[in-house]
Motif scaffolding. Sequence first.
Motif, PDB file in Angstrom:
ATOM      1  N   LYS A  84       0.829  -1.215   0.000  1.00  0.00           N
ATOM      2  CA  LYS A  84       0.000   0.000   0.000  1.00  0.00           C
ATOM      3  C   LYS A  84       0.861   1.261   0.000  1.00  0.00           C
ATOM      4  O   LYS A  84       0.526   2.244  -0.662  1.00  0.00           O
ATOM      5  CB  LYS A  84      -0.960  -0.004   1.194  1.00  0.00           C
ATOM      6  CG  LYS A  84      -2.067  -1.029   1.040  1.00  0.00           C
ATOM      7  CD  LYS A  84      -2.962  -1.069   2.255  1.00  0.00           C
ATOM      8  CE  LYS A  84      -3.996  -2.181   2.072  1.00  0.00           C
ATOM      9  NZ  LYS A  84      -4.797  -2.385   3.268  1.00  0.00           N
ATOM     10  N   ILE A  85       1.968   1.230   0.725  1.00  0.00           N
ATOM     11  CA  ILE A  85       2.866   2.385   0.740  1.00  0.00           C
ATOM     12  C   ILE A  85       3.448   2.605  -0.659  1.00  0.00           C
ATOM     13  O   ILE A  85       3.445   3.725  -1.170  1.00  0.00           O
ATOM     14  CB  ILE A  85       3.989   2.209   1.789  1.00  0.00           C
ATOM     15  CG1 ILE A  85       3.402   2.282   3.201  1.00  0.00           C
ATOM     16  CG2 ILE A  85       5.088   3.260   1.600  1.00  0.00           C
ATOM     17  CD1 ILE A  85       4.374   1.891   4.308  1.00  0.00           C
ATOM     18  N   VAL A  86       3.927   1.542  -1.292  1.00  0.00           N
ATOM     19  CA  VAL A  86       4.507   1.675  -2.634  1.00  0.00           C
ATOM     20  C   VAL A  86       3.454   2.160  -3.625  1.00  0.00           C
ATOM     21  O   VAL A  86       3.731   3.045  -4.443  1.00  0.00           O
ATOM     22  CB  VAL A  86       5.148   0.348  -3.109  1.00  0.00           C
ATOM     23  CG1 VAL A  86       5.563   0.442  -4.576  1.00  0.00           C
ATOM     24  CG2 VAL A  86       6.359   0.013  -2.246  1.00  0.00           C
ATOM     25  N   LYS A  87       2.246   1.639  -3.560  1.00  0.00           N
ATOM     26  CA  LYS A  87       1.180   2.097  -4.471  1.00  0.00           C
ATOM     27  C   LYS A  87       0.894   3.583  -4.270  1.00  0.00           C
ATOM     28  O   LYS A  87       0.668   4.314  -5.228  1.00  0.00           O
ATOM     29  CB  LYS A  87      -0.084   1.262  -4.285  1.00  0.00           C
ATOM     30  CG  LYS A  87       0.035  -0.123  -4.874  1.00  0.00           C
ATOM     31  CD  LYS A  87      -1.249  -0.919  -4.713  1.00  0.00           C
ATOM     32  CE  LYS A  87      -1.078  -2.298  -5.328  1.00  0.00           C
ATOM     33  NZ  LYS A  87      -2.292  -3.109  -5.208  1.00  0.00           N
ATOM     34  N   THR A  88       0.919   4.031  -3.027  1.00  0.00           N
ATOM     35  CA  THR A  88       0.719   5.459  -2.746  1.00  0.00           C
ATOM     36  C   THR A  88       1.852   6.277  -3.359  1.00  0.00           C
ATOM     37  O   THR A  88       1.613   7.316  -3.983  1.00  0.00           O
ATOM     38  CB  THR A  88       0.635   5.702  -1.225  1.00  0.00           C
ATOM     39  OG1 THR A  88      -0.481   4.976  -0.702  1.00  0.00           O
ATOM     40  CG2 THR A  88       0.495   7.188  -0.908  1.00  0.00           C
ATOM     41  N   LEU A  89       3.082   5.811  -3.196  1.00  0.00           N
ATOM     42  CA  LEU A  89       4.233   6.524  -3.765  1.00  0.00           C
ATOM     43  C   LEU A  89       4.160   6.543  -5.294  1.00  0.00           C
ATOM     44  O   LEU A  89       4.490   7.551  -5.919  1.00  0.00           O
ATOM     45  CB  LEU A  89       5.539   5.899  -3.281  1.00  0.00           C
ATOM     46  CG  LEU A  89       5.786   6.002  -1.767  1.00  0.00           C
ATOM     47  CD1 LEU A  89       6.991   5.167  -1.360  1.00  0.00           C
ATOM     48  CD2 LEU A  89       5.941   7.452  -1.325  1.00  0.00           C
ATOM     49  N   GLU A  90       3.707   5.459  -5.896  1.00  0.00           N
ATOM     50  CA  GLU A  90       3.542   5.426  -7.350  1.00  0.00           C
ATOM     51  C   GLU A  90       2.469   6.421  -7.800  1.00  0.00           C
ATOM     52  O   GLU A  90       2.643   7.113  -8.813  1.00  0.00           O
ATOM     53  CB  GLU A  90       3.180   4.013  -7.811  1.00  0.00           C
ATOM     54  CG  GLU A  90       4.323   3.035  -7.685  1.00  0.00           C
ATOM     55  CD  GLU A  90       3.950   1.597  -7.990  1.00  0.00           C
ATOM     56  OE1 GLU A  90       4.875   0.763  -8.070  1.00  0.00           O
ATOM     57  OE2 GLU A  90       2.745   1.288  -8.160  1.00  0.00           O
ATOM     58  N   GLN A  91       1.380   6.518  -7.046  1.00  0.00           N
ATOM     59  CA  GLN A  91       0.346   7.516  -7.358  1.00  0.00           C
ATOM     60  C   GLN A  91       0.921   8.925  -7.229  1.00  0.00           C
ATOM     61  O   GLN A  91       0.613   9.803  -8.043  1.00  0.00           O
ATOM     62  CB  GLN A  91      -0.873   7.348  -6.438  1.00  0.00           C
ATOM     63  CG  GLN A  91      -1.764   6.198  -6.799  1.00  0.00           C
ATOM     64  CD  GLN A  91      -2.315   6.317  -8.211  1.00  0.00           C
ATOM     65  OE1 GLN A  91      -2.094   5.434  -9.026  1.00  0.00           O
ATOM     66  NE2 GLN A  91      -3.005   7.379  -8.532  1.00  0.00           N
ATOM     67  N   ASN A  92       1.753   9.151  -6.214  1.00  0.00           N
ATOM     68  CA  ASN A  92       2.396  10.451  -6.051  1.00  0.00           C
ATOM     69  C   ASN A  92       3.284  10.762  -7.252  1.00  0.00           C
ATOM     70  O   ASN A  92       3.316  11.897  -7.734  1.00  0.00           O
ATOM     71  CB  ASN A  92       3.222  10.493  -4.762  1.00  0.00           C
ATOM     72  CG  ASN A  92       2.367  10.477  -3.509  1.00  0.00           C
ATOM     73  OD1 ASN A  92       1.135  10.561  -3.574  1.00  0.00           O
ATOM     74  ND2 ASN A  92       2.999  10.335  -2.367  1.00  0.00           N
ATOM     75  N   ALA A  93       3.996   9.746  -7.749  1.00  0.00           N
ATOM     76  CA  ALA A  93       4.850   9.933  -8.926  1.00  0.00           C
ATOM     77  C   ALA A  93       3.997  10.335 -10.126  1.00  0.00           C
ATOM     78  O   ALA A  93       4.326  11.295 -10.836  1.00  0.00           O
ATOM     79  CB  ALA A  93       5.634   8.654  -9.229  1.00  0.00           C
ATOM     80  N   LEU A  94       2.905   9.623 -10.338  1.00  0.00           N
ATOM     81  CA  LEU A  94       2.016   9.958 -11.461  1.00  0.00           C
ATOM     82  C   LEU A  94       1.467  11.377 -11.322  1.00  0.00           C
ATOM     83  O   LEU A  94       1.369  12.107 -12.304  1.00  0.00           O
ATOM     84  CB  LEU A  94       0.870   8.945 -11.560  1.00  0.00           C
ATOM     85  CG  LEU A  94       1.263   7.538 -12.014  1.00  0.00           C
ATOM     86  CD1 LEU A  94       0.095   6.574 -11.848  1.00  0.00           C
ATOM     87  CD2 LEU A  94       1.751   7.558 -13.461  1.00  0.00           C
ATOM     88  N   GLY A  95       1.144  11.764 -10.086  1.00  0.00           N
ATOM     89  CA  GLY A  95       0.651  13.117  -9.839  1.00  0.00           C
ATOM     90  C   GLY A  95       1.678  14.184 -10.176  1.00  0.00           C
ATOM     91  O   GLY A  95       1.322  15.328 -10.496  1.00  0.00           O
ATOM     92  N   LEU A  96       2.945  13.818 -10.122  1.00  0.00           N
ATOM     93  CA  LEU A  96       4.028  14.744 -10.484  1.00  0.00           C
ATOM     94  C   LEU A  96       4.379  14.673 -11.972  1.00  0.00           C
ATOM     95  O   LEU A  96       5.265  15.389 -12.427  1.00  0.00           O
ATOM     96  CB  LEU A  96       5.287  14.423  -9.658  1.00  0.00           C
ATOM     97  CG  LEU A  96       5.190  14.694  -8.152  1.00  0.00           C
ATOM     98  CD1 LEU A  96       6.377  14.084  -7.427  1.00  0.00           C
ATOM     99  CD2 LEU A  96       5.097  16.185  -7.887  1.00  0.00           C
ATOM    100  N   GLY A  97       3.704  13.782 -12.695  1.00  0.00           N
ATOM    101  CA  GLY A  97       4.010  13.614 -14.117  1.00  0.00           C
ATOM    102  C   GLY A  97       5.199  12.703 -14.362  1.00  0.00           C
ATOM    103  O   GLY A  97       5.819  12.754 -15.423  1.00  0.00           O
ATOM    104  N   ILE A  98       5.503  11.861 -13.398  1.00  0.00           N
ATOM    105  CA  ILE A  98       6.622  10.922 -13.516  1.00  0.00           C
ATOM    106  C   ILE A  98       6.052   9.538 -13.794  1.00  0.00           C
ATOM    107  O   ILE A  98       5.186   9.059 -13.061  1.00  0.00           O
ATOM    108  CB  ILE A  98       7.459  10.915 -12.216  1.00  0.00           C
ATOM    109  CG1 ILE A  98       8.105  12.285 -12.025  1.00  0.00           C
ATOM    110  CG2 ILE A  98       8.503   9.802 -12.248  1.00  0.00           C
ATOM    111  CD1 ILE A  98       8.759  12.482 -10.685  1.00  0.00           C
ATOM    112  N   PHE A  99       6.553   8.901 -14.854  1.00  0.00           N
ATOM    113  CA  PHE A  99       5.995   7.624 -15.275  1.00  0.00           C
ATOM    114  C   PHE A  99       6.952   6.452 -15.120  1.00  0.00           C
ATOM    115  O   PHE A  99       6.663   5.345 -15.577  1.00  0.00           O
ATOM    116  CB  PHE A  99       5.504   7.726 -16.723  1.00  0.00           C
ATOM    117  CG  PHE A  99       4.380   8.707 -16.865  1.00  0.00           C
ATOM    118  CD1 PHE A  99       3.081   8.342 -16.567  1.00  0.00           C
ATOM    119  CD2 PHE A  99       4.627  10.020 -17.240  1.00  0.00           C
ATOM    120  CE1 PHE A  99       2.035   9.255 -16.661  1.00  0.00           C
ATOM    121  CE2 PHE A  99       3.596  10.941 -17.346  1.00  0.00           C
ATOM    122  CZ  PHE A  99       2.299  10.561 -17.053  1.00  0.00           C
ATOM    123  N   THR A 100       8.087   6.674 -14.486  1.00  0.00           N
ATOM    124  CA  THR A 100       9.033   5.586 -14.241  1.00  0.00           C
ATOM    125  C   THR A 100       9.549   5.698 -12.817  1.00  0.00           C
ATOM    126  O   THR A 100      10.035   6.749 -12.414  1.00  0.00           O
ATOM    127  CB  THR A 100      10.223   5.646 -15.229  1.00  0.00           C
ATOM    128  OG1 THR A 100       9.724   5.695 -16.564  1.00  0.00           O
ATOM    129  CG2 THR A 100      11.117   4.426 -15.061  1.00  0.00           C
TER     130      THR A 100
END
Length: 165
Positions: A84-100
């Motif tokens: 769940k923590i990693v999924k949240t961090l991945e969502q944060n990345a997407l919110g910043l426009g980061i896709f990798t």
Amino acid sequence: MKIRPAKVQDVKQMQKIIEFYADNKEMLHRSLNSIYENIQEYVVAEVKGKIIGCGALHVSWDNLAEVKALAVEKNYARRGIGTKIVKTLEQNALGLGIFTTFALSFKPAFFQKMGYEIISREVLPQKIWSECINCHLFPDCGEVPLIKDLSVKSKKLKKTTKKKK
């Protein structure tokens, strides 16, 4: 349990969890100073006011961010909290426009279950290794580099959102 952005009041609890694994050579140490200085990058998992896990998303380059300092208190391990923590961090990345996103881990199997692929160190830009130079385990710490393309996740999310409308 809820996952939320970390606060300065959480830092000592976060470091205690991280240090447990670092002392067991399962992850790298993080100083209090380092956690305080990078608090905006962290999220925590919290149960009844107690911090039981943490992780950080560190932007490395224009379309690349590292998932790091992921730790869950031993008594709460293997309950999906790290996921769940990693999924949240991945969502944060997407919110910043980061896709990798990438991770450097002593436990690559965890990240592989989440869709990360093991890569050679040379695939990642030289810039990310600048932090490694100051590590006491440099140059051969044994961490395995892994990477995940979030653009697939982003496309699926957009399709799901369109269907709901």
